[in-house]
Design a protein around this motif. Structure first.
Motif, short mmCIF file in Angstrom:
data_model
loop_
_atom_site.label_atom_id
_atom_site.label_comp_id
_atom_site.label_asym_id
_atom_site.label_seq_id
_atom_site.Cartn_x
_atom_site.Cartn_y
_atom_site.Cartn_z
N SER A 76 0.85 -1.19 0.00
CA SER A 76 0.00 0.00 0.00
C SER A 76 0.89 1.24 0.00
O SER A 76 0.43 2.34 0.19
CB SER A 76 -0.97 -0.03 1.19
OG SER A 76 -0.25 0.00 2.40
N GLN A 102 -4.61 3.82 -3.63
CA GLN A 102 -3.51 4.43 -2.87
C GLN A 102 -3.24 5.84 -3.37
O GLN A 102 -3.41 6.13 -4.55
CB GLN A 102 -2.23 3.58 -2.97
CG GLN A 102 -2.40 2.15 -2.52
CD GLN A 102 -2.95 2.02 -1.11
OE1 GLN A 102 -2.74 2.87 -0.27
NE2 GLN A 102 -3.68 0.95 -0.86
N GLU A 236 -6.74 3.83 4.13
CA GLU A 236 -5.56 3.19 3.53
C GLU A 236 -4.70 2.48 4.57
O GLU A 236 -4.46 3.03 5.64
CB GLU A 236 -4.70 4.24 2.83
CG GLU A 236 -5.34 4.76 1.57
CD GLU A 236 -4.53 5.88 0.93
OE1 GLU A 236 -3.31 5.74 0.80
OE2 GLU A 236 -5.15 6.89 0.58
#
Ligand SMILES: Cc1ncc(COP(=O)(O)O)c(C=O)c1O
Length: 457
Positions: A76, A102, A236
């Motif tokens: 990520s 992302q 995220e």
């Protein structure tokens, strides 16, 4: 734990030994001492530097990577950065696969560090050939002398936290820690730190922040991997649609679900109240303490780990337009202008009344819009709505050859830019899917039903 030195031989030696900082203003309402382990002090600005280096050192020890080899990883962003540091210092190439949700900053940073980036769709199952896991796996098969650490299952991930992060936290709190709180993704941080702390004192509670759309909490509480729990979300770094081997559920006492909105708002609050510009998952981890504060007492010492730095999120959580577009900002006193602020410099897409319906449909597809005002000269004379056009084309396939004038609906109401959002909502009805806002420069902009739902929810 790595030794503190006066002069380090290279950047990798500066990984770890991050500070622990008391949270003051934001924690005034928490009946416990709250300490933050601020991991953005690592050279790659995230906790992931620790495990990235560990995975590479283990691979070197085991002969899995040779000089001049290529590291391939699905990430990520933060693990990619840690791997980039290791790759540069040790002389490897790096390829990262990232999902398209992302932040652009994370991708730009990885490119700046010399990594090759493959952006993969978020909305596909893990086993789909385009998922960021599958692309990394394929590249690993195709590229000779390549090494795929696979952070989800690689034992070096949790090991790094067992050997460095956990002992640091224990020593920095003089063994007084009672709760450890952290967002969970691959599970490396919570499992490595959790295992170390539980061995020191089994009464320490290990809490994991999870997202809506992730499988962890339900699996932990019921033992069931429920695919119905999986859907895409905005936060995220935390939550998963797989069960990584690095999540050691036996050391975790509780998972708490945190909404995308709460995580984002609390991340902003941490910056304003504590001066800590942190990543999105920090807000989620802190929000967990808020949601669990009824279980805490004044003698408790809670350590929350903040994974990364906020610079990677300036176009997202720290951007008002991004927040507003997702309905994350408080709409008290907000106006029609606030709803269009983020795109007010873009031209309004319109159709001409004399144009063919088929042309108007193509335009709506190209710009991915569902509502279009219709114009004759400078006048708004009607509107087109994709669901009504859809029904029309189904019942009469030749409708595409008609002019827009023959099929259009009523023109959208025109409102002033200072109108309150709730009043704007009152103009929306079954017949009216949108309104037009008149801006100061004389231009008009459109507000749809979806914009208002986003702003009010
Ligand atoms: C910003 C951020 N927060 C939280 C996590 C989760 O940490 P872990 O993978 O150790 O569970 C990650 C992992 O990539 C991350 O990048």
């Amino acid at each position: 734990m790595r030794p503190v030195k006066k002069i380090y031989d290279n950047l990798l030696e500066t990984i770890g030994n991050t500070p622990m900082v008391k949270l003051n203003k934001i924690a005034e309402d928490i009946p416990a001492t709250v300490l933050a382990k601020v991991e953005y002090f690592n050279p790659g600005h995230s906790v992931k530097d620790r495990m990235a280096l560990q995975m590479i050192e283990n691979a070197e020890r085991d002969g899995l990577i040779k000089p001049g080899g290529t590291i391939i990883e699905c990430t990520s962003g933060n693990t990619g950065m840690g791997l980039a540091l290791a790759a540069i210092v040790k002389g490897y190439k790096l390829i990262c696969t990232l999902s398209d949700k992302q932040s652009k900053e994370k991708m730009d940073i990885l490119r700046a560090m010399g990594a090759e980036i493959h952006v993969c769709p978020t909305n596909v199952a893990a086993e789909h050939p385009d998922s960021y896991y599958s692309v990394a796996e394929r590249l690993n098969k195709e590229i000779p002398n390549s090494f795929y650490p696979f952070q989800y299952d690689n034992p070096g991930n949790a090991q790094a936290h067992y050997e460095s992060t956990g002992p640091e936290i224990w020593e920095q709190t003089d063994g007084k820690i009672t709760h450890f709180v952290v967002g969970v993704g691959t599970g490396g941080t919570i499992s490595g730190v959790g295992k170390y702390l539980k061995e020191k004192n089994p009464n320490i509670k290990i809490w994991g922040a999870d997202t809506y759309g992730s499988v962890f909490k339900k699996y932990h509480e019921t033992g069931e991997f429920d695919e119905n729990e999986i859907y895409s979300y905005i936060t995220e770094g935390i939550g998963e649609d797989i069960l990584p081997k690095n999540v050691d559920f036996s050391v975790i006492d509780h998972f708490e679900k945190i909404t995308d909105k709460d995580g984002a708002l609390v991340t902003r609050e941490l910056a304003k109240k504590e001066g800590m510009l942190l990543g999105y998952s920090a807000g989620s981890a802190y929000q967990m303490i808020r949601q669990m504060k009824h279980t805490l007492t004044k003698d408790d010492v809670v350590v929350v780990l903040f994974h990364d730095h906020g610079s990677r999120y300036v176009g997202k959580v720290f951007n008002d337009d991004w927040m507003r577009d997702r309905g994350f900002l408080n709409t008290e006193n907000s106006t029609a202008l606030d709803l269009v602020k983020g795109h007010k410099d873009l031209n309004l897409i319109t159709a001409k009344s004399s144009e063919l319906v088929s042309h108007a449909i193509l335009k709506m597809q190209r710009y991915q819009i569902s509502q279009v005002p219709v114009m004759e000269g400078d006048e708004f004379v009607g509107s087109l709505d994709d669901s009504k056009l859809f029904q029309m084309i189904i019942s009469d396939p030749s409708a595409g050859d008609k002019t827009v004038r023959e099929v259009m609906g009523k023109p959208y109401p025109i409102i002033e830019s200072n109108e309150d959002v709730k009043k704007v909502a009152s103009h929306i009805s079954k017949e009216n899917d949108a309104v037009l806002v008149k801006l100061e420069d004389g231009k008009h902009h459109i507000i749809t039903k979806h914009d208002i739902i986003g702003a009010l929810s």
